[in-house]
Scaffold this motif. Structure first.
Motif, PDB file in Angstrom:
ATOM      1  N   VAL A 185     -43.852 -49.016 -15.435  1.00 60.96           N
ATOM      2  CA  VAL A 185     -44.995 -49.920 -15.309  1.00 60.96           C
ATOM      3  C   VAL A 185     -45.904 -49.370 -14.211  1.00 60.96           C
ATOM      4  CG1 VAL A 185     -45.690 -52.246 -14.591  1.00 60.96           C
ATOM      5  CG2 VAL A 185     -43.805 -51.934 -16.209  1.00 60.96           C
TER       6      VAL A 185
ATOM      7  N   GLU B 174     -37.899 -49.657 -18.355  1.00 55.70           N
ATOM      8  CA  GLU B 174     -37.161 -49.050 -17.243  1.00 55.70           C
ATOM      9  C   GLU B 174     -37.760 -47.674 -16.970  1.00 55.70           C
ATOM     10  OE1 GLU B 174     -34.785 -49.399 -14.772  1.00 55.70           O
ATOM     11  OE2 GLU B 174     -35.304 -47.286 -14.468  1.00 55.70           O
ATOM     12  N   ALA B 175     -38.134 -47.441 -15.716  1.00 57.63           N
ATOM     13  CA  ALA B 175     -38.855 -46.210 -15.376  1.00 57.63           C
ATOM     14  C   ALA B 175     -37.973 -44.958 -15.459  1.00 57.63           C
ATOM     15  CB  ALA B 175     -39.440 -46.318 -13.968  1.00 57.63           C
ATOM     16  N   ARG B 176     -36.697 -45.123 -15.193  1.00 60.04           N
ATOM     17  CA  ARG B 176     -35.804 -43.945 -15.184  1.00 60.04           C
ATOM     18  C   ARG B 176     -34.766 -44.154 -16.286  1.00 60.04           C
ATOM     19  NH1 ARG B 176     -37.625 -45.830 -10.492  1.00 60.04           N
ATOM     20  NH2 ARG B 176     -38.889 -44.385  -9.313  1.00 60.04           N
TER      21      ARG B 176
ATOM     22  N   SER C 273     -20.029 -50.682  -5.282  1.00 57.91           N
ATOM     23  CA  SER C 273     -18.577 -50.509  -5.110  1.00 57.91           C
ATOM     24  C   SER C 273     -17.840 -50.836  -6.406  1.00 57.91           C
ATOM     25  CB  SER C 273     -18.041 -51.424  -4.004  1.00 57.91           C
ATOM     26  OG  SER C 273     -18.714 -51.185  -2.802  1.00 57.91           O
TER      27      SER C 273
ATOM     28  N   LEU D 107     -17.243 -53.671  -7.813  1.00 58.17           N
ATOM     29  CA  LEU D 107     -16.341 -54.816  -7.726  1.00 58.17           C
ATOM     30  C   LEU D 107     -17.050 -56.071  -8.223  1.00 58.17           C
ATOM     31  CD1 LEU D 107     -14.716 -54.226  -4.229  1.00 58.17           C
ATOM     32  CD2 LEU D 107     -13.729 -53.763  -6.487  1.00 58.17           C
TER      33      LEU D 107
ATOM     34  N   LYS E 245     -26.294 -60.148  -5.794  1.00 55.58           N
ATOM     35  CA  LYS E 245     -25.384 -59.014  -5.937  1.00 55.58           C
ATOM     36  C   LYS E 245     -24.983 -58.884  -7.393  1.00 55.58           C
ATOM     37  CE  LYS E 245     -21.156 -61.413  -4.643  1.00 55.58           C
ATOM     38  NZ  LYS E 245     -19.907 -61.140  -4.002  1.00 55.58           N
ATOM     39  N   TYR E 246     -24.328 -57.797  -7.692  1.00 56.37           N
ATOM     40  CA  TYR E 246     -24.004 -57.488  -9.088  1.00 56.37           C
ATOM     41  C   TYR E 246     -23.266 -58.661  -9.732  1.00 56.37           C
ATOM     42  CZ  TYR E 246     -23.140 -54.200 -12.877  1.00 56.37           C
ATOM     43  OH  TYR E 246     -23.150 -53.554 -14.093  1.00 56.37           O
ATOM     44  N   THR E 247     -22.239 -59.153  -9.031  1.00 54.73           N
ATOM     45  CA  THR E 247     -21.349 -60.175  -9.576  1.00 54.73           C
ATOM     46  C   THR E 247     -22.110 -61.395 -10.091  1.00 54.73           C
ATOM     47  OG1 THR E 247     -19.708 -59.442  -7.981  1.00 54.73           O
ATOM     48  CG2 THR E 247     -19.323 -61.588  -8.994  1.00 54.73           C
TER      49      THR E 247
ATOM     50  N   GLY F 109     -37.713 -53.301 -15.124  1.00 53.81           N
ATOM     51  CA  GLY F 109     -36.481 -52.911 -14.429  1.00 53.81           C
ATOM     52  C   GLY F 109     -35.252 -53.060 -15.308  1.00 53.81           C
TER      53      GLY F 109
ATOM     54  N   THR G 205     -29.775 -49.058  -8.130  1.00 52.11           N
ATOM     55  CA  THR G 205     -28.581 -49.539  -7.425  1.00 52.11           C
ATOM     56  C   THR G 205     -27.425 -49.830  -8.375  1.00 52.11           C
ATOM     57  OG1 THR G 205     -30.094 -50.546  -5.843  1.00 52.11           O
ATOM     58  CG2 THR G 205     -27.818 -51.277  -5.760  1.00 52.11           C
ATOM     59  N   SER G 206     -27.742 -50.222  -9.601  1.00 50.40           N
ATOM     60  CA  SER G 206     -26.705 -50.756 -10.489  1.00 50.40           C
ATOM     61  C   SER G 206     -25.707 -49.733 -11.022  1.00 50.40           C
ATOM     62  CB  SER G 206     -27.354 -51.517 -11.650  1.00 50.40           C
ATOM     63  OG  SER G 206     -28.073 -52.619 -11.143  1.00 50.40           O
TER      64      SER G 206
ATOM     65  N   LEU H 245     -28.594 -48.207  -2.748  1.00 53.82           N
ATOM     66  CA  LEU H 245     -29.410 -49.014  -1.835  1.00 53.82           C
ATOM     67  C   LEU H 245     -29.281 -50.487  -2.175  1.00 53.82           C
ATOM     68  CD1 LEU H 245     -32.639 -46.819  -1.760  1.00 53.82           C
ATOM     69  CD2 LEU H 245     -30.719 -46.817  -0.140  1.00 53.82           C
ATOM     70  N   ARG H 246     -28.831 -51.272  -1.205  1.00 55.76           N
ATOM     71  CA  ARG H 246     -28.752 -52.725  -1.418  1.00 55.76           C
ATOM     72  C   ARG H 246     -30.156 -53.318  -1.335  1.00 55.76           C
ATOM     73  NH1 ARG H 246     -25.108 -51.150   2.235  1.00 55.76           N
ATOM     74  NH2 ARG H 246     -22.914 -51.329   1.638  1.00 55.76           N
TER      75      ARG H 246
ATOM     76  N   VAL I 147     -28.979 -54.232 -13.421  1.00 53.31           N
ATOM     77  CA  VAL I 147     -28.178 -55.348 -13.915  1.00 53.31           C
ATOM     78  C   VAL I 147     -28.994 -56.636 -13.988  1.00 53.31           C
ATOM     79  CG1 VAL I 147     -27.160 -56.113 -11.686  1.00 53.31           C
ATOM     80  CG2 VAL I 147     -25.877 -56.373 -13.820  1.00 53.31           C
ATOM     81  N   VAL I 148     -29.936 -56.804 -13.058  1.00 56.66           N
ATOM     82  CA  VAL I 148     -30.703 -58.050 -13.053  1.00 56.66           C
ATOM     83  C   VAL I 148     -31.690 -58.075 -14.222  1.00 56.66           C
ATOM     84  CG1 VAL I 148     -32.280 -59.507 -11.732  1.00 56.66           C
ATOM     85  CG2 VAL I 148     -30.404 -58.339 -10.568  1.00 56.66           C
TER      86      VAL I 148
END
Ligand SMILES: Cc1cc2nc3c(=O)[nH]c(=O)nc-3n(C[C@H](O)[C@H](O)[C@H](O)COP(=O)(O)OP(=O)(O)OC[C@H]3O[C@@H](n4cnc5c(N)ncnc54)[C@H](O)[C@@H]3O)c2cc1C
Length: 578
Positions: free
Chosen positions: A205, A56-58, A69, A71, A382-384, A33, A64-65, A348-349, A36-37
């Motif tokens: 994968v 990373e598949a795509r 928003s 922020l 979350k991203y932050t 993946g 989501t990353s 998508l969260r 961001v994570v």
């Protein structure tokens, strides 16, 4: 291991080398993946001295990353839920990102909180924002953003003349931070690669290597070449966001983590459609709605509804768009219409499944698990707070490696482009004079590339025609399109128009007017002939047409069916379960 000088590129040649290196020897860690994570895990692990691969598949950040928003915030909502630890942790990350890790990519942004009641509301909101400000201080750092201030209705209207006078009684202004989410991930991956991580996009994968119960690596499909390879690793990290359960199924075990998806839709409108010098935050029945300044645009969102359909291309429906317009129009003196909408995106969260059925109330905190030996799962958050998630995941990896691994040091690792950024920013007038570019262009470049700006300027020195803006998307120089392919891992037109730049959501034509020229610009670095250029433009055009049509549909099901009518230029495969 070779010690690199300068920042790693993520060009086509480097992808080939990364795959070869991953196939050649057993790694300490392989990460599944490139959101961001996953990128955070790769950087954390490699800077602790581990050998790392990331698959990373795509495209990087295409999940989501790139659809948030954008922020970097503590989340006022969590404060109201009395989740102080979560808010404090996120605000400390905000201070770190703003001031040390990525000052070129993360910026302060002001928000106006309009009050709608007299009496209790001002002290209530004021106390909350005072707490928010104070939780933002962390050891060794200032908050990085100004404190909140109270405004009368008259003063608030001076800042945001677009607000309808009768819609509010007064306001409080506070500060948070914003980021180009897709660029941040890509920059983090370049940083990880600079420290020696091997990263490759469009590598899915499709299975696990096992020794009895233990996971010993992954089976990977190179989606570009159509070939498969094995990547052996002492620990595998699943950082696949809303795809977490799929990977769990692949490994055959009953998972300890369940992630479900909640859709959030954002609209972009041109900056001149809302006359305001500040962002705005509005309460909605379920959550909040942001009006966020974004270059020459506003980003407005978001929605929060359950989503069980296609996860690679979540589609925004007419109902989603109407919801956002209706809520923002409730406070504007001149309402927005659908004709004002230049871009739309849906994300998508990845929500950890909880007891509550209401998605907005599901936990945004993260979980790390070790379901079988050799495999670590990390999800939620979350991203932050990606850096905290990454640290916790690599701590679990270290535990599984059964050797002494140094503590996380990513709080002291600036991302590529951060070092020297401030000095270049201060010298931007001189840079403008020496490069022949307008100072506004230099500012734009510095805020995208930081101190790597020299690499873009070198492209221009070698070919002065690259100094011209891209006709139809003139916020961007032609050089930036080329650089996306040579240095930033873009492999297809969609990567360039949707994530290295945001032309696909920042123009009314959604990138169609620049598709041909952009494809021709990246054809050289990517080794494309005329046929591939034609194919890329055709796929991109179909994508835009399908998205537009899906946004006319009333329901999620209809929108999803229409969006799926446009296939990916490099489709993922359906993996076989263990
Ligand atoms: C509408 C919305 C607004 C948000 N706003 C904010 C915000 O303002 N601030 C904030 O802090 N957070 C925000 N968030 C949350 C934040 O965006 C997410 O928590 C975060 O981006 C999740 O990152 P991730 O790496 O877990 O997932 P992703 O970014 O989805 O990454 C997972 C990756 O795994 C890849 N993958 C899946 N299967 C495989 C496989 N078999 N092989 C290889 N790769 C695979 C996928 O292609 C994908 O790229 C928002 C989320 C949404 C949806």
């Amino acid at each position: 291991m070779t010690v690199r000088t300068g920042t790693a590129r993520l060009g086509p040649e480097e992808r080939g080398t990364a795959l070869a290196q991953m196939a050649a020897r057993e790694l300490d860690v392989v990460v599944i993946g490139g959101g961001v994570v996953g990128a955070g895990v790769a950087l954390d692990a490699v800077t602790r001295g581990l050998s790392v691969g990331l698959l990373e598949a795509r495209d990087f950040a295409s999940g989501t990353s790139s659809r948030s928003s954008k922020l970097i915030h503590g989340g006022l909502r969590y404060l109201e839920q009395l989740n102080f630890d979560l808010v404090r942790e996120a605000l400390q990350e905000r201070a770190l990102l703003l001031q040390r890790i990525a000052p070129h990519l993360v910026r302060p942004v002001p928000f106006l909180f309009p009050l709608t009641h007299t009496g209790w509301e001002r002290p209530y909101v004021g106390a909350g924002l005072a707490l928010y400000d104070s939780l933002g201080f962390s050891f060794g750092f200032t908050r990085g953003v100004p404190g909140h201030r109270h405004l009368s209705r008259r003063r608030a209207l001076r800042l945001a003349p677009a607000l309808r006078r009768s819609a509010f009684t007064g306001a409080v202004q506070y500060w948070d931070a914003q980021v180009d989410d897709a660029r941040y991930v890509m920059t983090m991956l370049r940083t990880a690669a600079t420290y020696g991580a091997h990263v490759a996009s469009r590598t899915q994968v499709v299975g696990f290597l096992r020794e009895g119960e233990r996971v010993t690596g992954v089976r990977v499909r190179d989606l570009e070449a159509g070939t498969e390879l094995d990547v052996r690793a002492r620990q595998v990290v699943n950082a696949t966001g809303v795809w977490t359960d799929d990977i769990q199924e692949l490994v055959g075990g009953r998972g300890q983590i369940h992630v479900r998806a909640s859709k959030g839709v954002h609209l972009l409108v041109p900056r001149d459609r809302i006359h305001s010098l500040t962002g705005i935050i509005l309460r909605t029945e379920k959550s909040v709605l942001f009006v966020i300044p974004w270059g020459r645009h506003w980003i407005i969102g978001t929605t929060d509804t359950r989503w069980d359909l296609d996860r690679a291309h979540p589609a925004a429906s007419r109902a989603d768009i109407d919801y956002v317009l209706e809520h923002v129009n409730a406070v504007l003196s001149v309402p927005l219409t659908r004709d004002d909408v230049e871009g739309v995106y849906a994300g998508l969260r990845p929500l950890l499944s909880g007891e509550s059925e209401e998605t907005s109330k599901l936990s945004r905190e993260h979980v790390v698990a070790h379901p079988v030996p050799g495999l670590v799962m990390v999800a939620g958050g979350k991203y932050t707070t990606y850096r905290v998630m990454a640290r916790d995941a690599v701590d679990a990896v270290a535990h599984g490696l059964d050797q002494r691994v140094p503590r996380s040091c990513t709080d002291r690792i600036p991302l590529a482009g951060a070092e020297g950024y401030q000095a270049l920013w201060n010298a931007r007038q001189r840079l403008a004079a020496s490069s022949g570019l307008h100072v506004a262009r230099i500012e734009h470049l510095l805020q995208r590339y930081g101190s790597m700006i020299g690499e873009v300027l070198t492209l221009i020195e070698e070919d002065p025609s690259l100094a011209r803006p891209l006709p139809g998307a003139d916020d961007y120089l032609r050089a930036e399109i080329v650089y996306a392919a040579t240095h930033e891992g873009a492999r297809h037109l969609d990567d360039v128009l949707a994530r290295r730049t945001h032309i696909s959501i920042e123009t009314f034509h959604r990138g169609l007017a620049v598709a041909q020229e952009a494809a021709e610009l990246i054809a050289g670095p990517l080794g494309w002939g005329e046929e591939q250029v034609r194919r890329e433009v055709e796929y991109y055009t179909k994508r835009v047409e399908a998205e537009r049509l899906s946004q006319e549909q009333d329901t999620d099901q209809e929108a999803d069916a229409v969006r799926l009518g446009a296939p990916d230029v490099v489709p993922a495969v359906v993996p076989r379960s263990a």
